[in-house]
Design an enzyme around this catalytic site. Structure first.
Site, PDB file in Angstrom:
ATOM      1  N   SER A 298       4.900  -1.563   3.927  1.00  0.00           N
ATOM      2  CA  SER A 298       5.131  -2.957   4.313  1.00  0.00           C
ATOM      3  C   SER A 298       4.974  -3.872   3.105  1.00  0.00           C
ATOM      4  O   SER A 298       4.081  -3.650   2.286  1.00  0.00           O
ATOM      5  CB  SER A 298       4.139  -3.374   5.398  1.00  0.00           C
ATOM      6  OG  SER A 298       4.198  -2.470   6.470  1.00  0.00           O
TER       7      SER A 298
ATOM      8  N   GLU B 296      -7.824  -0.355   8.442  1.00  0.00           N
ATOM      9  CA  GLU B 296      -6.461  -0.665   8.859  1.00  0.00           C
ATOM     10  C   GLU B 296      -6.283  -0.494  10.358  1.00  0.00           C
ATOM     11  O   GLU B 296      -5.310  -0.965  10.937  1.00  0.00           O
ATOM     12  CB  GLU B 296      -5.526   0.300   8.113  1.00  0.00           C
ATOM     13  CG  GLU B 296      -4.063  -0.020   8.165  1.00  0.00           C
ATOM     14  CD  GLU B 296      -3.256   1.032   7.407  1.00  0.00           C
ATOM     15  OE1 GLU B 296      -2.150   0.709   7.007  1.00  0.00           O
ATOM     16  OE2 GLU B 296      -3.738   2.164   7.216  1.00  0.00           O
TER      17      GLU B 296
ATOM     18  N   GLN C  66       0.851  -1.184   0.000  1.00  0.00           N
ATOM     19  CA  GLN C  66       0.000   0.000   0.000  1.00  0.00           C
ATOM     20  C   GLN C  66       0.889   1.236   0.000  1.00  0.00           C
ATOM     21  O   GLN C  66       1.643   1.448   0.934  1.00  0.00           O
ATOM     22  CB  GLN C  66      -0.873  -0.053   1.247  1.00  0.00           C
ATOM     23  CG  GLN C  66      -1.657   1.190   1.540  1.00  0.00           C
ATOM     24  CD  GLN C  66      -2.161   1.161   2.980  1.00  0.00           C
ATOM     25  OE1 GLN C  66      -2.547   0.119   3.491  1.00  0.00           O
ATOM     26  NE2 GLN C  66      -2.129   2.297   3.638  1.00  0.00           N
TER      27      GLN C  66
END
Lengths: 380, 300
Positions: A172, A256, A122
């Site tokens: 990540s 999230e 992302q």
């Protein structure tokens, strides 16, 4: 109200337990933390999916099972109990693409995302745009097909594409990712929230450079940094319409923040179980408090996933859950220190890693701002 | 697996909240209003909620009423009689309520008749002189004899009763914490300094945001504990309730202390309701207290 498993839930739990015992015993277990975990995370994802234990509540059309949301709690609880890695934290990307992507994009990308054959990252944060995400400066500029005349590609305008320039950080999985859900500025001339668009960008192309950070606990494979310098993305891989990137970003950061979506409850449960099993004699109070906190989070996720049966909307409440989750992880980190001191490298690593939880996915300070202004209506 | 309240449970909660909102003290001065207390006493007696347990209601229903009563600082007996009701099932026809004694002190001691549990026996006694205590909404008293044996308590029933006592005192702390949180948020929205309301400053807003997260966590542990009272075997129910008690006690104390701080100087005066919530939390934490060292982190 009944916290017990229904017959179908109990059958699922038994099946999962049996599979985890088999994996942990004969088939070899997966590492649950550190670089080894990240290296084999894709393999773990595919194994979990292949055995029928991932993507439980998502649409069948995209490879899910359309089970009620509470099945994810059973998954988290059993993964923690078996000492297995947590479920892949993909829910927020699935929700973002599922809610904002066209039918075509959903069909094309969700199955690979869910079954683990395609890896995703992302691309939101930037060096100059952390908490203030809308200030991001990565650009995506539309260019009409600049292929040479006579190129075999169709020539009816479908080859329009965007060229991306910018610097993304804290991405990540970026170094193993096939795809990036990228937020970029497509219109510099409108108020900043309205000039953003979202794209599905291939990470396997020229113009994408990886420069991962080493985290303070020594992990090298998680904390990505990506430089886009002329990377290209076909115009039909824009998610939603031009200028609608902020709405997608809000969907994603909302999810999230939720432990129900992330499955982290399993990670904390596993750590605390490990710590308890290492303790001889009296239990340090730090560990008992961490145990109480992990129990709270487990029960909290059960409540939240139950509430989804009523179609409870995701709003600023995710920030409350993010704070709770952060306190649990950081309490467990302190318990790791209390049990292992600084000489046990795994426990020291767990402690150091826990400090990131109050930053990643929106800092605790930002969560508190959201709660104060949007739920408590304190002004400011 | 379903952690949601039923429609009936939500209605009970709302009714308890309405009653407490209408007749509970709205200020420290109201605590001394004998007419209000008499009206509240009459209204609570009319609901029959003190007999919820002897009428067969679950721990969840009892905890919901306890939480709402504490949120509204209801200052007539509830915890004592409802826990006494669990020891005297089928006694709903008895118009005069009983309360209970904990460690030789009668709680909710505006009631004269006391049940004590000792060595598997249920004993009857009477309340004596009032004892000093933190709580301004409930009183404790000495227990005076003669103690007379009124019945036997099985080990199973004793375990379930302890789980219920832990769950409802946790609910009481959660309710008081919610009241203190609301009081502080109301104040932060109107009190202005430097030309702005103090709630608009992050230094004030952030502890209040933390308080709301602590309330949500408390709701989640408490609801499970209240359900477990009747649904799980007594040792498991007690374990769930101990976890709820430890978590809710820490959360509620933090929230009440924040409420005092947000009120500034006035928060440290007798006139501000913040200390009335804080005192109620201190009293309920001390009733059936649980320390971290008692929690079993056993691996199941």
């Amino acid at each position: 109200m009944d916290y017990r498993d229904s017959p179908a839930e109990a059958e699922f739990r038994d099946r999962l337990r049996t599979w985890l015992a088999w994996r942990g015993g004969r088939a070899g277990s997966f590492p649950a933390s550190g670089d080894d975990y990240w290296r084999r995370q894709g393999e773990w994802h595919q194994a979990l999916y292949g055995a029928g234990f991932f993507g439980l509540s998502w649409p069948r059309e995209y490879g899910g099972q359309e089970l009620p949301p509470v099945y994810d709690v059973i998954l988290d609880e059993e993964l923690a109990r078996a000492g297995a890695p947590p479920r892949p934290s993909l829910g927020y990307l699935v929700q973002g693409l599922g809610r904002h992507g066209s039918a075509e994009l959903r069909r094309r990308f969700l199955p690979g995302m869910i079954d683990g054959t395609q890896r995703w990252c992302q691309g939101f944060s930037e060096p100059g745009a952390g908490s203030d995400l809308a200030s991001l400066t990565t650009t995506a500029t539309l260019v009409q097909g600049d292929r040479a005349p006579g190129d075999s590609a169709d020539d009816d305008g479908n080859d329009a594409e965007y060229v991306v320039h910018g610097h993304k950080i804290w991405t990540s999985y970026s170094d193993v990712a096939d795809w990036c859900l990228l937020l970029a500025r497509t219109d510099p001339d409108v108020p900043r929230h309205r000039g953003l668009s979202a794209f599905v960008v291939s990470m396997r192309q020229p113009g994408v450079e990886q420069r991962p950070f080493r985290m303070m606990n020594g992990i090298t494979t998680e904390f990505g940094q990506v430089l886009f310098d002329g990377a290209r993305v076909p115009a039909d891989q824009m998610v939603g319409a031009a200028g609608e990137g902020w709405a997608l970003a809000m969907t994603i950061v909302g999810h999230e923040r939720e432990p129900a979506e992330l499955g982290y409850s399993a990670r904390y449960g596993k750590l605390v179980r490990d710590l308890v099993s290492r303790t001889k004699g009296s239990t340090p109070t730090e560990l008992t408090w961490a145990y109480v906190q992990t129990e709270m989070l487990r029960l909290h996720v059960r409540r939240r996933l139950s509430e989804r049966l009523d179609g409870v909307a995701h709003g600023p409440e995710g920030s409350l859950d993010k704070l709770l989750m952060t306190w649990v992880e950081q309490t467990a980190g302190h318990a790791a220190l209390a049990v292992g001191g600084t000489r046990d490298p795994d426990l020291l690593s767990a402690y150091l890693y826990s400090r990131a939880q109050s930053v990643m996915g929106g800092t605790s300070q930002i969560q508190k701002n959201i709660i104060a202004s949007r739920i408590l209506r304190l002004g400011g | 697996m379903d952690a949601r309240l039923s429609t009936e449970q939500r209605e009970l909660r709302d009714a308890a909240a309405r009653l407490a909102g209408d007749l509970g003290p709205g200020s420290v001065r109201d605590l001394a209003d004998a007419d209000r207390i008499a009206r509240l006493e009459k209204a609570v007696a009319a609901t029959g909620w003190r007999a919820l347990r002897s009428d067969g209601a679950s721990g969840v229903e009892v905890a919901l009423v306890a939480e709402e009563f504490a949120r509204g600082l209801v200052d007539v007996p509830f915890l004592g009689p409802v826990l006494a009701g669990d020891l005297r099932p089928g006694d709903a026809g008895d118009a005069q309520p009983w309360t209970i004694s904990v460690r030789s002190e009668a709680i909710d001691a505006r009631i004269q008749r006391v049940l004590a549990v000792r060595d598997g026996q249920i004993l009857t006694a009477r309340t004596g002189a009032e004892l000093p205590g933190a709580d301004l909404t409930r009183v404790s008293a000495e227990v005076i004899g003669p103690l007379e044996v009124a019945g036997q308590l099985s080990g199973e029933h004793a375990g379930r009763w302890l789980a219920l006592a832990l769950a409802v005192t946790s609910a009481d702390m959660l309710g008081a914490a919610r009241g203190a949180q609301a009081l502080a948020c109301d104040y932060a929205r109107i009190r202005a300094q430097y030309g702005k309301t103090i709630g608009s400053y992050q230094a004030v807003a952030h502890p209040l945001a933390e308080g709301l997260a602590l309330i949500e966590g408390s709701v989640s542990v408490l609801r499970h504990a209240a359900w477990a009272v009747d649904a799980l075997a007594p040792p498991e129910a007690v374990r769930a309730a101990q976890i709820a008690k430890v978590y809710c006690a820490r959360a509620a104390l933090t929230i009440c202390e924040t409420s005092v701080q947000v009120h500034g100087g006035i928060g440290n005066t007798w006139e501000c309701l913040a200390h009335v919530y804080l005192r109620r939390v201190l009293a309920s934490a001390e009733l059936f207290p649980v320390g971290l060292e008692e929690i079993d982190c056993g691996l199941s």
